[in-house]
Design an enzyme around this catalytic site. Structure first.
Site, mmCIF file in Angstrom:
data_model
loop_
_atom_site.group_PDB
_atom_site.id
_atom_site.type_symbol
_atom_site.label_atom_id
_atom_site.label_comp_id
_atom_site.label_asym_id
_atom_site.label_seq_id
_atom_site.Cartn_x
_atom_site.Cartn_y
_atom_site.Cartn_z
ATOM 1 C CD GLU A 1 -2.726 1.601 0.395
ATOM 2 O OE1 GLU A 1 -3.273 2.715 0.426
ATOM 3 O OE2 GLU A 1 -2.985 0.732 -0.467
ATOM 4 C CG HIS B 1 -9.801 3.752 -7.472
ATOM 5 N ND1 HIS B 1 -8.681 3.093 -7.051
ATOM 6 C CD2 HIS B 1 -9.473 5.062 -7.481
ATOM 7 C CE1 HIS B 1 -7.713 3.957 -6.814
ATOM 8 N NE2 HIS B 1 -8.173 5.158 -7.065
ATOM 9 C CG HIS C 1 -15.841 -9.702 -16.087
ATOM 10 N ND1 HIS C 1 -15.623 -8.459 -16.663
ATOM 11 C CD2 HIS C 1 -14.645 -10.355 -16.134
ATOM 12 C CE1 HIS C 1 -14.359 -8.363 -17.030
ATOM 13 N NE2 HIS C 1 -13.754 -9.493 -16.735
ATOM 14 C CG HIS D 1 -7.231 -9.957 -16.878
ATOM 15 N ND1 HIS D 1 -7.587 -10.517 -18.077
ATOM 16 C CD2 HIS D 1 -8.411 -9.601 -16.280
ATOM 17 C CE1 HIS D 1 -8.897 -10.512 -18.210
ATOM 18 N NE2 HIS D 1 -9.421 -9.948 -17.128
#
Length: 312
Positions: A58, A123, A216, A278
């Site tokens: 992070e 996001h 998806h 991906h």
């Protein structure tokens, strides 16, 4: 100055790829709370006294994002100053900074206050748009010395509309993919391309996560078929244009690699490198679509200004 701008733009573009992959890495390793609910500090400290794996991921993502943000800001200012006479440069300069700040604020809000999976899925889409604006700015800088010859290209109105529709649909597919990650639905279907034993009609008893996963896959399949059909049209109508044929060949290759990596995610049980690939392939594909939107916009501008006949 153009030479320096080229280097700066390439650094900014590569940096944005690292920001995109870093965000995906944070999600895929479950490091969203690596620094607690503190932002921009980590656990309320500039340098934490103790480090965990999630904290390192992070914190690294924040440092890379902040550094790239500075590079993008410098690029936008210099490009505005020296290439502001090019029609799209000022718009892209402002947009690149705006969307970079927006994605940072969304990320900060998620850390400090938390967000639903549906909001968090936005996001990555915002990050894609941010990447696209910087990628386009880079291409415009390289166009400044005529390395990319697109002056004679005219894209027909029907193809301009379809390219725009494909780009909007791609964002929707990206959203479903992000939703798969945020709802932890990556491996809820053990088979591919269908969920169980590759039986397309075996949908009775699907839970929410399985519907997210299969939704998806279906939307991605439509995207691939649509891209192939549009590629055929482009080759047929613009076979003399190196930019169109070459660019769409790259776009088609990227979307096929996207499908392959999506299948490999299932077969490798969510291998981290495959999952990051991906995210990379769809980011580059979206960048290519953005460039075709820019070229289409130029064609529309030429028509309105009478520089070319609409039926050309």
């Amino acid at each position: 100055m153009i030479k320096h701008l080229k280097w700066l733009s390439v650094v900014a573009t590569i940096g944005m790829i690292f920001v995109l992959l870093g965000g995906a890495l944070v999600t895929k390793t479950g490091s969203e709370d690596g620094c607690g609910d503190s932002w921009p500090l980590c656990e309320g400290q500039v340098v934490p006294s103790e480090f965990t794996f999630e904290m390192v991921i992070e914190l690294s993502h924040r440092l890379v994002s902040g550094s790239v943000g500075i590079v993008v800001l410098i690029l936008a200012i210099i490009a505005w100053k020296h290439l502001g006479h090019i029609r799209e440069v000022k718009f892209l300069s402002v947009s690149s900074v705006f969307f970079l700040v927006l994605q940072a604020l969304i990320g900060a809000a998620a850390v400090m206050w938390g967000q639903s999976d549906f909001v968090l899925a936005l996001h990555f889409g915002i990050s894609l748009i941010s990447f696209a604006t910087i990628f386009l700015l880079t291409l415009l800088i390289f166009e400044a010395d005529k390395k990319l010859d697109t002056e004679s290209l005219h894209i027909q109105k029907k193809h301009r509309i379809e390219i725009l529709a494909l780009m909007i649909y791609t964002l929707a597919v990206v959203y479903t993919g992000a939703l798969v990650r945020h709802t932890e639905s990556n491996l809820v279907c053990p088979d591919w391309p269908f969920c169980y034993n590759n039986e397309p009609l075996n949908v009775i008893g699907y839970n929410f996560q399985q519907w997210v996963q299969m939704g998806h896959r279906l939307s991605a399949a439509i995207l691939v078929i649509w891209t192939i059909l549009l590629f055929i049209k482009i080759v047929k109508n613009y076979k003399k244009s190196t930019v169109m044929v070459g660019g769409w060949s790259i776009a088609l290759s990227l979307i096929l690699l996207q499908v392959l990596s999506g299948a490999l995610i299932i077969f490798t049980m969510l291998n981290l490198f495959i999952a990051l690939a991906h995210a990379l392939f769809i980011s580059c594909f979206f960048g290519m679509l953005s460039y075709f939107i820019l070229l289409a916009n130029r064609s529309a501008y030429k028509e309105k200004s009478g520089q070319v006949n609409e039926t050309h």
